[in-house]
Design a protein around this motif. Structure first.
Motif, PDB file in Angstrom:
ATOM      1  N   LEU A  78       1.996  -3.631   8.155  1.00 28.48           N
ATOM      2  CA  LEU A  78       3.133  -2.765   7.818  1.00 28.48           C
ATOM      3  C   LEU A  78       2.610  -1.389   7.424  1.00 28.48           C
ATOM      4  CD1 LEU A  78       5.152  -5.281   5.606  1.00 28.48           C
ATOM      5  CD2 LEU A  78       5.194  -5.034   8.087  1.00 28.48           C
ATOM      6  N   ARG A  79       3.371  -0.376   7.755  1.00 26.45           N
ATOM      7  CA  ARG A  79       4.599  -0.394   8.512  1.00 26.45           C
ATOM      8  C   ARG A  79       4.404  -0.319  10.022  1.00 26.45           C
ATOM      9  NH1 ARG A  79       7.434   5.179   7.319  1.00 26.45           N
ATOM     10  NH2 ARG A  79       5.255   5.796   7.353  1.00 26.45           N
ATOM     11  N   ALA A  80       3.435   0.528  10.434  1.00 26.05           N
ATOM     12  CA  ALA A  80       3.428   0.950  11.836  1.00 26.05           C
ATOM     13  C   ALA A  80       3.255  -0.217  12.817  1.00 26.05           C
ATOM     14  CB  ALA A  80       2.358   2.007  12.055  1.00 26.05           C
ATOM     15  N   GLY A  81       2.561  -1.269  12.391  1.00 27.82           N
ATOM     16  CA  GLY A  81       2.355  -2.418  13.266  1.00 27.82           C
ATOM     17  C   GLY A  81       3.659  -3.074  13.690  1.00 27.82           C
ATOM     18  N   LEU A  82       4.704  -2.913  12.871  1.00 29.59           N
ATOM     19  CA  LEU A  82       6.011  -3.488  13.209  1.00 29.59           C
ATOM     20  C   LEU A  82       6.503  -2.998  14.562  1.00 29.59           C
ATOM     21  CD1 LEU A  82       8.086  -3.239   9.906  1.00 29.59           C
ATOM     22  CD2 LEU A  82       7.261  -5.318  11.031  1.00 29.59           C
ATOM     23  N   GLY A  83       6.171  -1.754  14.874  1.00 24.14           N
ATOM     24  CA  GLY A  83       6.630  -1.156  16.132  1.00 24.14           C
ATOM     25  C   GLY A  83       6.073  -1.862  17.356  1.00 24.14           C
ATOM     26  N   MET A  84       5.021  -2.675  17.183  1.00 26.66           N
ATOM     27  CA  MET A  84       4.395  -3.346  18.328  1.00 26.66           C
ATOM     28  C   MET A  84       4.911  -4.771  18.528  1.00 26.66           C
ATOM     29  SD  MET A  84       0.521  -1.985  17.562  1.00 26.66           S
ATOM     30  CE  MET A  84      -0.265  -2.576  19.060  1.00 26.66           C
ATOM     31  N   VAL A  85       5.659  -5.294  17.550  1.00 29.15           N
ATOM     32  CA  VAL A  85       5.999  -6.721  17.580  1.00 29.15           C
ATOM     33  C   VAL A  85       6.899  -7.085  18.759  1.00 29.15           C
ATOM     34  CG1 VAL A  85       7.149  -8.580  16.317  1.00 29.15           C
ATOM     35  CG2 VAL A  85       5.651  -7.014  15.111  1.00 29.15           C
ATOM     36  N   ASP A  86       7.982  -6.328  18.969  1.00 32.14           N
ATOM     37  CA  ASP A  86       8.908  -6.692  20.052  1.00 32.14           C
ATOM     38  C   ASP A  86       8.219  -6.658  21.417  1.00 32.14           C
ATOM     39  OD1 ASP A  86      10.879  -7.151  18.292  1.00 32.14           O
ATOM     40  OD2 ASP A  86      12.033  -5.334  18.727  1.00 32.14           O
ATOM     41  N   GLY A  87       7.380  -5.679  21.615  1.00 29.71           N
ATOM     42  CA  GLY A  87       6.662  -5.573  22.887  1.00 29.71           C
ATOM     43  C   GLY A  87       5.739  -6.761  23.117  1.00 29.71           C
ATOM     44  N   MET A  88       5.144  -7.275  22.047  1.00 29.85           N
ATOM     45  CA  MET A  88       4.273  -8.461  22.158  1.00 29.85           C
ATOM     46  C   MET A  88       5.120  -9.712  22.400  1.00 29.85           C
ATOM     47  SD  MET A  88       1.027  -7.520  21.526  1.00 29.85           S
ATOM     48  CE  MET A  88       0.303  -9.119  21.179  1.00 29.85           C
ATOM     49  N   GLU A 126      -4.112 -19.003  16.938  1.00 25.97           N
ATOM     50  CA  GLU A 126      -4.842 -17.809  17.370  1.00 25.97           C
ATOM     51  C   GLU A 126      -4.038 -16.620  16.855  1.00 25.97           C
ATOM     52  OE1 GLU A 126      -6.289 -15.554  21.389  1.00 25.97           O
ATOM     53  OE2 GLU A 126      -6.466 -17.711  21.221  1.00 25.97           O
ATOM     54  N   VAL A 127      -4.708 -15.759  16.111  1.00 27.00           N
ATOM     55  CA  VAL A 127      -4.002 -14.674  15.418  1.00 27.00           C
ATOM     56  C   VAL A 127      -4.271 -13.344  16.120  1.00 27.00           C
ATOM     57  CG1 VAL A 127      -3.775 -13.437  13.223  1.00 27.00           C
ATOM     58  CG2 VAL A 127      -4.188 -15.912  13.222  1.00 27.00           C
ATOM     59  N   ILE A 128      -3.212 -12.593  16.373  1.00 24.65           N
ATOM     60  CA  ILE A 128      -3.370 -11.246  16.934  1.00 24.65           C
ATOM     61  C   ILE A 128      -2.828 -10.255  15.907  1.00 24.65           C
ATOM     62  CG2 ILE A 128      -2.949  -9.716  18.876  1.00 24.65           C
ATOM     63  CD1 ILE A 128      -2.422 -12.111  20.640  1.00 24.65           C
ATOM     64  N   VAL A 129      -3.729  -9.455  15.343  1.00 26.52           N
ATOM     65  CA  VAL A 129      -3.353  -8.471  14.327  1.00 26.52           C
ATOM     66  C   VAL A 129      -2.996  -7.169  15.041  1.00 26.52           C
ATOM     67  CG1 VAL A 129      -4.109  -7.265  12.239  1.00 26.52           C
ATOM     68  CG2 VAL A 129      -4.924  -9.585  12.697  1.00 26.52           C
ATOM     69  N   LEU A 130      -1.905  -6.541  14.592  1.00 24.91           N
ATOM     70  CA  LEU A 130      -1.375  -5.365  15.288  1.00 24.91           C
ATOM     71  C   LEU A 130      -1.301  -4.155  14.371  1.00 24.91           C
ATOM     72  CD1 LEU A 130       1.766  -7.190  16.769  1.00 24.91           C
ATOM     73  CD2 LEU A 130      -0.432  -6.826  17.910  1.00 24.91           C
ATOM     74  N   ASP A 131      -1.816  -3.047  14.834  1.00 30.85           N
ATOM     75  CA  ASP A 131      -1.633  -1.769  14.134  1.00 30.85           C
ATOM     76  C   ASP A 131      -1.905  -0.679  15.161  1.00 30.85           C
ATOM     77  OD1 ASP A 131      -1.766   0.555  12.514  1.00 30.85           O
ATOM     78  OD2 ASP A 131      -2.452  -0.647  10.812  1.00 30.85           O
ATOM     79  N   PRO A 132      -0.992   0.282  15.354  1.00 31.70           N
ATOM     80  CA  PRO A 132      -1.244   1.289  16.387  1.00 31.70           C
ATOM     81  C   PRO A 132      -2.498   2.129  16.134  1.00 31.70           C
ATOM     82  CG  PRO A 132       0.989   1.515  15.495  1.00 31.70           C
ATOM     83  CD  PRO A 132       0.290   0.468  14.681  1.00 31.70           C
ATOM     84  N   MET A 133      -2.887   2.313  14.842  1.00 35.01           N
ATOM     85  CA  MET A 133      -3.978   3.241  14.550  1.00 35.01           C
ATOM     86  C   MET A 133      -5.143   2.539  13.847  1.00 35.01           C
ATOM     87  SD  MET A 133      -2.371   5.735  15.817  1.00 35.01           S
ATOM     88  CE  MET A 133      -3.209   7.276  15.531  1.00 35.01           C
ATOM     89  N   PRO A 196      -7.998  13.652  18.869  1.00 37.54           N
ATOM     90  CA  PRO A 196      -6.706  14.328  18.734  1.00 37.54           C
ATOM     91  C   PRO A 196      -5.575  13.403  18.265  1.00 37.54           C
ATOM     92  CG  PRO A 196      -7.191  13.915  21.057  1.00 37.54           C
ATOM     93  CD  PRO A 196      -8.400  13.469  20.292  1.00 37.54           C
ATOM     94  N   GLY A 197      -5.667  12.092  18.498  1.00 46.08           N
ATOM     95  CA  GLY A 197      -4.706  11.137  17.955  1.00 46.08           C
ATOM     96  C   GLY A 197      -3.273  11.386  18.372  1.00 46.08           C
ATOM     97  N   LEU A 198      -2.364  11.008  17.488  1.00 35.21           N
ATOM     98  CA  LEU A 198      -0.941  11.249  17.740  1.00 35.21           C
ATOM     99  C   LEU A 198      -0.192  11.536  16.453  1.00 35.21           C
ATOM    100  CD1 LEU A 198       0.156   8.342  16.708  1.00 35.21           C
ATOM    101  CD2 LEU A 198      -0.168   7.621  19.061  1.00 35.21           C
ATOM    102  N   GLY A 199      -0.945  11.772  15.374  1.00 34.62           N
ATOM    103  CA  GLY A 199      -0.311  12.023  14.078  1.00 34.62           C
ATOM    104  C   GLY A 199      -0.133  10.736  13.297  1.00 34.62           C
ATOM    105  N   ASP A 200       0.865  10.715  12.431  1.00 30.89           N
ATOM    106  CA  ASP A 200       1.107   9.538  11.585  1.00 30.89           C
ATOM    107  C   ASP A 200       2.037   8.575  12.330  1.00 30.89           C
ATOM    108  OD1 ASP A 200       2.447   7.784   9.659  1.00 30.89           O
ATOM    109  OD2 ASP A 200       1.313   8.928   8.171  1.00 30.89           O
ATOM    110  N   ALA A 201       1.467   7.468  12.763  1.00 36.72           N
ATOM    111  CA  ALA A 201       2.225   6.538  13.619  1.00 36.72           C
ATOM    112  C   ALA A 201       3.464   6.000  12.901  1.00 36.72           C
ATOM    113  CB  ALA A 201       1.325   5.389  14.067  1.00 36.72           C
ATOM    114  N   GLY A 202       3.319   5.628  11.628  1.00 35.51           N
ATOM    115  CA  GLY A 202       4.464   5.086  10.876  1.00 35.51           C
ATOM    116  C   GLY A 202       5.594   6.093  10.806  1.00 35.51           C
ATOM    117  N   ASP A 203       5.272   7.320  10.484  1.00 38.41           N
ATOM    118  CA  ASP A 203       6.304   8.364  10.395  1.00 38.41           C
ATOM    119  C   ASP A 203       6.957   8.606  11.746  1.00 38.41           C
ATOM    120  OD1 ASP A 203       6.124   8.808   7.686  1.00 38.41           O
ATOM    121  OD2 ASP A 203       4.600  10.377   7.880  1.00 38.41           O
TER     122      ASP A 203
END
Ligand code: PRP
Ligand code: URA
Length: 209
Positions: A78-88, A126-133, A196-203
């Motif tokens: 949390l938080r930003a990893g939540l954004g990946m859950v539906d896609g998974m 089997e655990v898959i941990v998710l975080d965009p950054m 260069p990244g993409l900034g703050d993923a959660g925001d």
């Protein structure tokens, strides 16, 4: 030593390029996080075991293969990893979802855990941990430590953008955890942001800034 897979598929690269743009708004950004997660999921599940089954087609009996029923758990940070859950879940609808809450202290950049709720049988999954950054790697390393403490032994980590510092730290501290990323960027800046990244993923996912 863990495996690092950088997914340089044209669709992934295209979508990540749009995500990086400061002109991409919240709605589109959120959709892209989800789509890239689906594409990374495809790669990260390449080694799932399958078994032979017989299926009656309208024409004949086919000897074919299906997943051997390995139990999976997705754990977004949390938080930003939540954004990946539906896609998974689009590809893994039967996976259970645990949650681990971490935020970075903005001065020390040290991760602080504030929530953890995992499936009871996490040790068998089997655990898959998710975080965009994956920036300094502090959040990922700590989250995985907490998940291991609760019994998990078979863990993968999926991020959208990684920094070399985070990748090295993750490999050093969890050499058993394979990493899947869409892009490996150049470095961190003095505030711990990926360049260069993409900034703050959660925001950007939740429109909080
Ligand atoms: C971001 C990101 C990671 C972490 C990465 O979360 O989603 O969890 O930073 O940085 P690290 O590799 O240096 O630990 P943040 O702490 O901003 O919290 P948020 O998801 O609630 O916005
Ligand atoms: N967390 C983010 O959301 N972005 C970064 O660049 C680094 C950490």
């Amino acid at each position: 030593m863990s495996k690092v897979m950088i997914m340089d598929h044209p669709l992934v690269q295209h979508k990540v390029s749009i995500m990086r743009s400061k002109d991409t708004g919240t709605k589109e950004f959120k959709e892209l996080v989800s789509e890239v997660a689906t594409l990374l999921c495809y790669e990260a599940t390449r080694d799932l075991p399958t078994e032979e089954v017989e299926v009656e087609t309208p024409i004949a009996v086919a000897k074919t293969r299906q997943l051997a029923g390995r139990k999976l758990a997705l754990v977004p940070i949390l938080r930003a990893g939540l954004g990946m859950v539906d896609g998974m879940l689009a590809l893994l609808p039967a996976a259970k979802v645990g949650h681990i809450g971490m935020y970075r202290n903005e001065e020390t950049l040290e991760p602080v855990e504030y929530y953890c709720k995992l499936p009871d049988d996490i040790a068998e999954r089997e655990v898959i941990v998710l975080d965009p950054m994956l920036a300094t790697g502090g959040s990922a390393v700590d989250a995985i430590r907490q998940i291991k403490k609760r019994g998990a032994v078979n863990i993968k980590f999926i991020a959208i953008i990684g920094a070399p510092e985070g990748l090295e730290r993750l490999q050093r501290e969890h050499p058993d955890v394979d990493l899947y990323v869409a892009a490996l960027d150049e470095k961190l800046n003095e505030n711990g942001y990926i360049v260069p990244g993409l900034g703050d993923a959660g925001d950007r996912i939740f429109g909080t800034k």
